[in-house]
Motif scaffolding. Structure first.
Motif, mmCIF file in Angstrom:
data_model
loop_
_atom_site.group_PDB
_atom_site.id
_atom_site.type_symbol
_atom_site.label_atom_id
_atom_site.label_comp_id
_atom_site.label_asym_id
_atom_site.label_seq_id
_atom_site.Cartn_x
_atom_site.Cartn_y
_atom_site.Cartn_z
ATOM 1 N N VAL A 241 0.849 -1.262 -0.207
ATOM 2 C CA VAL A 241 -0.036 0.250 0.237
ATOM 3 C C VAL A 241 0.804 0.771 0.460
ATOM 4 N N GLY A 242 1.955 1.124 1.013
ATOM 5 C CA GLY A 242 2.720 2.617 0.963
ATOM 6 C C GLY A 242 3.719 2.605 -0.607
ATOM 7 N N LEU A 243 3.607 1.589 -1.049
ATOM 8 C CA LEU A 243 4.608 1.949 -1.975
ATOM 9 C C LEU A 243 3.526 2.484 -3.765
ATOM 10 N N VAL A 244 1.930 1.996 -3.291
ATOM 11 C CA VAL A 244 1.222 2.286 -4.345
ATOM 12 C C VAL A 244 1.272 4.094 -4.379
ATOM 13 N N VAL A 245 1.297 4.583 -3.315
ATOM 14 C CA VAL A 245 0.284 5.627 -2.447
ATOM 15 C C VAL A 245 2.184 6.763 -2.837
ATOM 16 N N PHE A 246 3.309 5.697 -2.897
ATOM 17 C CA PHE A 246 4.140 6.657 -2.586
ATOM 18 C C PHE A 246 4.007 7.041 -4.211
ATOM 19 N N GLY A 247 4.079 5.520 -4.721
ATOM 20 C CA GLY A 247 4.570 5.715 -6.610
ATOM 21 C C GLY A 247 3.687 6.310 -7.423
ATOM 22 N N SER A 248 2.169 6.557 -6.721
ATOM 23 C CA SER A 248 1.289 7.707 -7.437
ATOM 24 C C SER A 248 1.168 9.199 -7.140
ATOM 25 N N VAL A 249 1.639 9.925 -5.844
ATOM 26 C CA VAL A 249 2.277 10.711 -5.929
ATOM 27 C C VAL A 249 3.760 11.365 -6.703
ATOM 28 N N VAL A 250 4.222 10.241 -6.596
ATOM 29 C CA VAL A 250 5.555 10.794 -7.629
ATOM 30 C C VAL A 250 5.245 11.077 -8.613
ATOM 31 N N VAL A 251 4.928 9.651 -9.622
ATOM 32 C CA VAL A 251 3.763 10.411 -10.917
ATOM 33 C C VAL A 251 3.364 10.658 -11.665
ATOM 34 N N PHE A 252 2.122 11.107 -9.986
ATOM 35 C CA PHE A 252 1.433 12.573 -10.535
ATOM 36 C C PHE A 252 1.743 13.608 -10.564
ATOM 37 N N VAL A 253 2.884 13.993 -9.893
ATOM 38 C CA VAL A 253 3.367 15.605 -9.538
ATOM 39 C C VAL A 253 4.353 15.548 -10.917
ATOM 40 N N ALA A 254 5.470 13.933 -11.130
ATOM 41 C CA ALA A 254 6.120 14.570 -12.584
ATOM 42 C C ALA A 254 5.342 14.503 -14.167
ATOM 43 N N GLU A 255 4.329 13.543 -13.995
ATOM 44 C CA GLU A 255 3.687 14.209 -15.703
ATOM 45 C C GLU A 255 2.623 14.831 -15.391
ATOM 46 N N HIS A 256 2.348 15.511 -14.098
ATOM 47 C CA HIS A 256 1.626 16.902 -14.365
ATOM 48 C C HIS A 256 1.534 18.162 -14.056
ATOM 49 N N PHE A 257 3.062 18.530 -13.521
ATOM 50 C CA PHE A 257 3.382 19.232 -13.539
ATOM 51 C C PHE A 257 5.275 20.262 -13.492
ATOM 52 N N VAL A 258 5.988 18.458 -13.455
ATOM 53 C CA VAL A 258 7.613 18.454 -13.974
ATOM 54 C C VAL A 258 7.456 18.755 -15.293
ATOM 55 N N ARG A 259 7.121 17.366 -16.210
ATOM 56 C CA ARG A 259 7.350 16.937 -17.473
ATOM 57 C C ARG A 259 6.859 18.068 -18.146
#
Length: 342
Positions: A274-292
């Protein structure tokens, strides 16, 4: 004389189309080399401007080409070496599955729904010795040999394409400033200053897309690699590398950390999964919607929606190469629209 000009134009167009048809199998090779050269062009110019490398164009071209080759070959070599180390264990597991079947994992009994249908299917298809299953009988030697030959042919083709791409990339790097200067000069002569400016903006779009995809992908791989280490997953470095490569493609990183979370769940580590899914989702959300979008949009001066459409539409139309072609085409569309409304 008036009739000769249209005839000459038809002749020139016909010869160009014929030449493109002759080299059609190498167009993708040249395009990939062009994308990499555009992305590394500022670095090439900076190195050439150093007093230590003045006049050493061939050395610089060879060093950059070798660096690109190693960046591709080393991860593949590491993956193959890791697979060979695990081959014995996989072979033993496969033999055991043939003789005894595959035991149903304990986590299936803890699922919130669907336990009985999944258990019944598992018992009917996987819990029995696999040598008697219809699926295993279908994998006869002829099928396996056909698949092996097909995979081998595809692998040899990929190696040849990569080798030709490296040769083309070396030639482009060796040409150096002469090539870019001649290209801009010819474009300006044919299409004027606006055409030259458009080409430069397309190059900036390709460069920004490479930065947005590669840099963000490596960042996601590094952050998720830390999460893999904390949750106790095996082969952390290899998993992080695979995640980084997947993250270079939009919205593909969740596949890797999702499978890793599923493996943790099957081992009984529910909190880690559960922790990996939550952390990975946050990382991907920030990277895909803001940084990239910021990295790509700032270099191309495109809005986020056009960046997203360019990447996804380009990938659907041209494959992996379209990831870089798409934003460049969106840049052309944006420039033409801006000039039209002015």
């Amino acid at each position: 004389m008036k009739k000769q000009k249209p005839a000459s134009l038809v002749l020139y167009v016909g010869l160009v189309l014929l030449a493109l048809w002759v080299v059609r199998d190498f167009i993708a090779v040249v395009a990939w080399a062009g994308v990499i050269a555009i992305a590394l062009w500022p670095l090439l110019r900076k190195v050439e401007g150093s007093r230590w490398f003045t006049g050493r164009t061939t050395l610089i071209a060879a060093a950059l080409t070798l660096a690109i080759a190693l960046l591709v070959v080393l991860p593949i070599g590491i993956g193959i070496a890791q697979a060979l180390r695990e081959a014995h264990d996989v072979n033993e597991w496969f033999r055991s599955a043939q003789e005894n079947g595959i035991a149903m994992p304990d986590f299936i009994q803890r699922l919130p729904f669907g336990v009985h249908p999944i258990s019944a299917w598992w018992q009917a298809n996987l819990a029995q010795p696999l040598r008697d299953s219809a699926a295993m009988k279908g994998l006869h030697s002829t099928t396996v040999m056909t698949l092996g030959r097909h995979f081998g042919a595809r692998a040899v083709h990929a190696v040849m394409v990569f080798a030709f791409m490296l040769v083309t990339l070396f030639v482009i790097f060796q040409a150096g400033p002469r090539l870019s200067g001649s290209l801009i000069k010819d474009v300006r002569r044919a299409f004027g200053d606006d055409g030259a400016l458009l080409v430069q903006r397309m190059a900036a779009a390709v460069r920004g897309t490479v930065s947005g995809l590669v840099v963000v992908g490596l960042g996601e791989g590094a952050l998720l690699g830390v999460a893999y280490f904390v949750t106790g997953l095996p082969h952390v470095a290899l998993l992080a590398l695979v995640t980084a490569i997947a993250a270079m493609l939009p919205f593909c990183a969740p596949i890797t950390f999702g499978l890793a979370a599923l493996w943790l769940f099957s081992q009984g580590s529910v909190a880690g999964a559960v922790g990996l899914v939550v952390f990975g989702s946050v990382v991907v959300f920030v990277a895909e919607h803001f940084v990239r979008p910021v990295l790509i949009g700032n270099s191309t001066r495109l809005p986020f929606l056009l960046v997203l459409f360019g990447i996804l539409g380009g990938a659907e139309t041209f494959g992996l190469l379209g990831l870089f072609i798409g934003p460049a085409l969106m840049t052309v569309l944006m420039v033409l629209w801006t000039e039209f409304v002015q």
